[in-house]
Design an enzyme around this catalytic site. Structure first.
Site, mmCIF file in Angstrom:
data_model
loop_
_atom_site.group_PDB
_atom_site.id
_atom_site.type_symbol
_atom_site.label_atom_id
_atom_site.label_comp_id
_atom_site.label_asym_id
_atom_site.label_seq_id
_atom_site.Cartn_x
_atom_site.Cartn_y
_atom_site.Cartn_z
ATOM 1 C CB VAL A 164 41.612 42.300 62.158
ATOM 2 C CG1 VAL A 164 42.901 43.065 61.990
ATOM 3 C CG2 VAL A 164 40.622 42.990 61.086
ATOM 4 C CG ASP A 165 38.745 37.732 58.838
ATOM 5 O OD1 ASP A 165 39.385 36.924 59.318
ATOM 6 O OD2 ASP A 165 38.818 38.034 57.606
ATOM 7 C CG HIS A 215 47.793 44.224 60.128
ATOM 8 N ND1 HIS A 215 47.565 44.256 58.610
ATOM 9 C CD2 HIS A 215 49.162 44.489 60.290
ATOM 10 C CE1 HIS A 215 48.600 44.463 58.016
ATOM 11 N NE2 HIS A 215 49.635 44.647 58.814
ATOM 12 C CB CYS A 234 39.478 51.260 78.015
ATOM 13 S SG CYS A 234 39.311 53.103 78.752
ATOM 14 C CB CYS A 285 41.424 52.205 82.557
ATOM 15 S SG CYS A 285 39.961 51.140 81.949
ATOM 16 N N GLY A 313 45.744 36.325 48.496
ATOM 17 C CA GLY A 313 44.666 37.477 48.730
ATOM 18 C C GLY A 313 45.431 38.564 49.331
ATOM 19 C CB SER A 373 47.571 44.094 47.178
ATOM 20 O OG SER A 373 47.495 44.942 48.639
ATOM 21 C CG ASN A 412 45.785 38.648 44.017
ATOM 22 O OD1 ASN A 412 44.787 39.107 43.673
ATOM 23 N ND2 ASN A 412 46.358 39.036 45.330
HETATM 24 P P1 NAD Z 1 45.317 43.451 50.580
HETATM 25 O O1 NAD Z 1 46.447 44.418 50.304
HETATM 26 O O2 NAD Z 1 45.628 42.328 50.917
HETATM 27 O O3 NAD Z 1 44.428 43.548 49.157
HETATM 28 C C1 NAD Z 1 43.572 42.717 48.953
HETATM 29 C C2 NAD Z 1 44.004 41.611 47.726
HETATM 30 O O4 NAD Z 1 42.938 40.600 47.593
HETATM 31 C C3 NAD Z 1 44.078 42.208 46.216
HETATM 32 O O5 NAD Z 1 45.493 41.727 45.741
HETATM 33 C C4 NAD Z 1 43.103 41.566 45.332
HETATM 34 O O6 NAD Z 1 43.437 41.285 44.081
HETATM 35 C C5 NAD Z 1 42.941 40.268 46.355
HETATM 36 N N1 NAD Z 1 41.584 39.529 46.060
HETATM 37 C C6 NAD Z 1 40.330 40.064 45.910
HETATM 38 N N2 NAD Z 1 39.283 39.192 45.651
HETATM 39 C C7 NAD Z 1 40.028 37.928 46.043
HETATM 40 C C8 NAD Z 1 39.412 36.614 46.201
HETATM 41 N N3 NAD Z 1 38.315 36.237 46.054
HETATM 42 N N4 NAD Z 1 40.566 35.668 46.100
HETATM 43 C C9 NAD Z 1 42.018 35.840 46.446
HETATM 44 N N5 NAD Z 1 42.381 37.209 46.246
HETATM 45 C C10 NAD Z 1 41.324 38.105 46.157
HETATM 46 O O7 NAD Z 1 44.217 44.047 51.670
HETATM 47 P P2 NAD Z 1 43.779 45.570 51.682
HETATM 48 O O8 NAD Z 1 42.092 45.290 51.378
HETATM 49 O O9 NAD Z 1 44.492 46.532 50.881
HETATM 50 O O10 NAD Z 1 43.687 45.624 53.424
HETATM 51 C C11 NAD Z 1 44.885 46.221 53.823
HETATM 52 C C12 NAD Z 1 44.808 45.684 55.351
HETATM 53 O O11 NAD Z 1 43.469 46.171 56.014
HETATM 54 C C13 NAD Z 1 44.878 44.445 55.503
HETATM 55 O O12 NAD Z 1 46.270 44.009 55.446
HETATM 56 C C14 NAD Z 1 44.161 43.927 56.684
HETATM 57 O O13 NAD Z 1 45.024 44.128 57.911
HETATM 58 C C15 NAD Z 1 43.218 45.048 56.755
HETATM 59 N N6 NAD Z 1 41.732 44.552 56.309
HETATM 60 C C16 NAD Z 1 41.404 43.265 56.955
HETATM 61 C C17 NAD Z 1 40.287 42.813 56.465
HETATM 62 C C18 NAD Z 1 39.814 41.225 57.422
HETATM 63 O O14 NAD Z 1 39.986 41.161 58.376
HETATM 64 N N7 NAD Z 1 38.816 40.523 56.490
HETATM 65 C C19 NAD Z 1 39.456 43.296 55.516
HETATM 66 C C20 NAD Z 1 40.036 44.380 54.933
HETATM 67 C C21 NAD Z 1 41.145 44.993 55.276
HETATM 68 ZN ZN ZN Z 2 38.478 52.506 80.768
#
Ligand code: NAD
Ligand code: ZN
Length: 252
Positions: A107-108, A123, A131, A134, A191, A193, A217
């Site tokens: 979501v970044d 996501h 809001c 509204c 990246g 899981s 990964n």
């Molecule tokens: P995820 O299920 O995608 O897990 C993170 C994965 O990244 C793991 O498999 C890990 O082994 C791998 N990883 C770690 N460091 C890495 C690197 N340097 N290079 C490559 N791979 C690497 O994500 P989550 O953390 O379980 O988050 C679940 C949900 O939460 C996401 O699908 C997302 O919607 C949201 N989220 C978004 C952000 C963001 O926007 N940056 C951050 C955290 C969570």
């Molecule tokens: Zn409002």
């Protein structure tokens, strides 16, 4: 080491002949930009379980707590983050005519910042809030976060335009992702899981349509050895640089 180099060369060979590649990315691709993932090791969120806070039930029950504990941190981390070499590598692959679409669970907004033009945000995006009463939409940067939870002029509570656990994926994003996944000839899974559904199903669709599936990964996932043909083990930025170097040599 020689082994991993041989594998990168092999993957680069297949990638350079792809004409409709798709990337599926998860929180891991943004780790090198300073945003920790929810699962696995990582700084700021080790004190509590973000999965518990990232659910819509938790948000509705106690929006102030979810804002205070999870969203405020996330807002700051995302605000300071810049695309890393993995995001930039995907933008280069698009310019080379190899990569067509990025499906991201993040979501970044870093894929758009890196220059990819077709990004499906599975996501949603943290940059916008609306809001809950509204519907007024506001850029996250313009919201007053000194009071928790942040409120609209109408008194309603602001929430980010992201999909919380327990909420539906926007149907349009889901449909477009399914189409992209079933039509691609190569899928880079970076990246993630691969346990959050339905995102984790996209590589299965690609696999069933005959695409080459490659994971990047540091750890293996439920896809490894079943759905993905290869896994490049390590950090996304470093490996993407090596992969792009090899692709450049082949295309030259
Ligand atoms: P995820 O299920 O995608 O897990 C993170 C994965 O990244 C793991 O498999 C890990 O082994 C791998 N990883 C770690 N460091 C890495 C690197 N340097 N290079 C490559 N791979 C690497 O994500 P989550 O953390 O379980 O988050 C679940 C949900 O939460 C996401 O699908 C997302 O919607 C949201 N989220 C978004 C952000 C963001 O926007 N940056 C951050 C955290 C969570
Ligand atoms: Zn409002």
């Amino acid at each position: 080491m020689a082994d991993s180099h041989t594998l990168i060369k092999k993957v680069a060979q297949k990638l350079s002949s792809a004409r409709n590649a798709v990337a599926l990315t998860g929180a891991g691709i943004s780790v090198e930009s300073g945003i920790p993932p929810f699962r696995g090791k990582g700084g700021v969120w080790e004190r509590f379980d973000p999965m518990e806070y990232a659910s819509i039930d938790a948000f509705k029950k106690n929006p102030a707590k979810v804002w205070q504990v999870l969203l405020k941190d996330l807002n700051q981390l995302i605000g300071n983050a810049k695309p890393n070499d993995a995001h930039k590598g995907l933008a280069i692959l698009e310019k080379m005519g190899i990569l067509k679409t990025v499906i991201t669970q993040n979501v970044d907004g870093l894929h758009q910042k890196a220059g990819n033009t077709d990004v499906i945000e599975f996501h949603g995006n943290f940059a916008i809030n609306y809001c809950m009463d509204c519907g007024r939409r506001m850029d996250t940067v313009s919201i007053d976060l000194s009071q928790m939870p942040p409120r609209c002029d109408c008194g309603g509570i602001f929430r980010p335009d992201c999909v919380f656990f327990g909420e539906m994926i926007p149907p349009d994003s889901l449909l477009r992702s399914q189409q992209a996944a079933s039509q691609c000839d190569f899928m880079l899974v970076i990246g993630t899981s691969a346990v959050v559904q339905p995102a984790a199903h996209m590589p299965v669709l690609a696999h069933n349509s005959g695409a080459v599936i490659v994971e990047i990964n540091p750890e293996s996932t439920p896809l490894t050895g079943y759905i993905s043909h290869h896994i490049l083990l390590g950090q996304a930025g470093t490996l993407m640089n090596q992969l792009i170097d090899e692709v450049n040599q082949i295309m030259r």
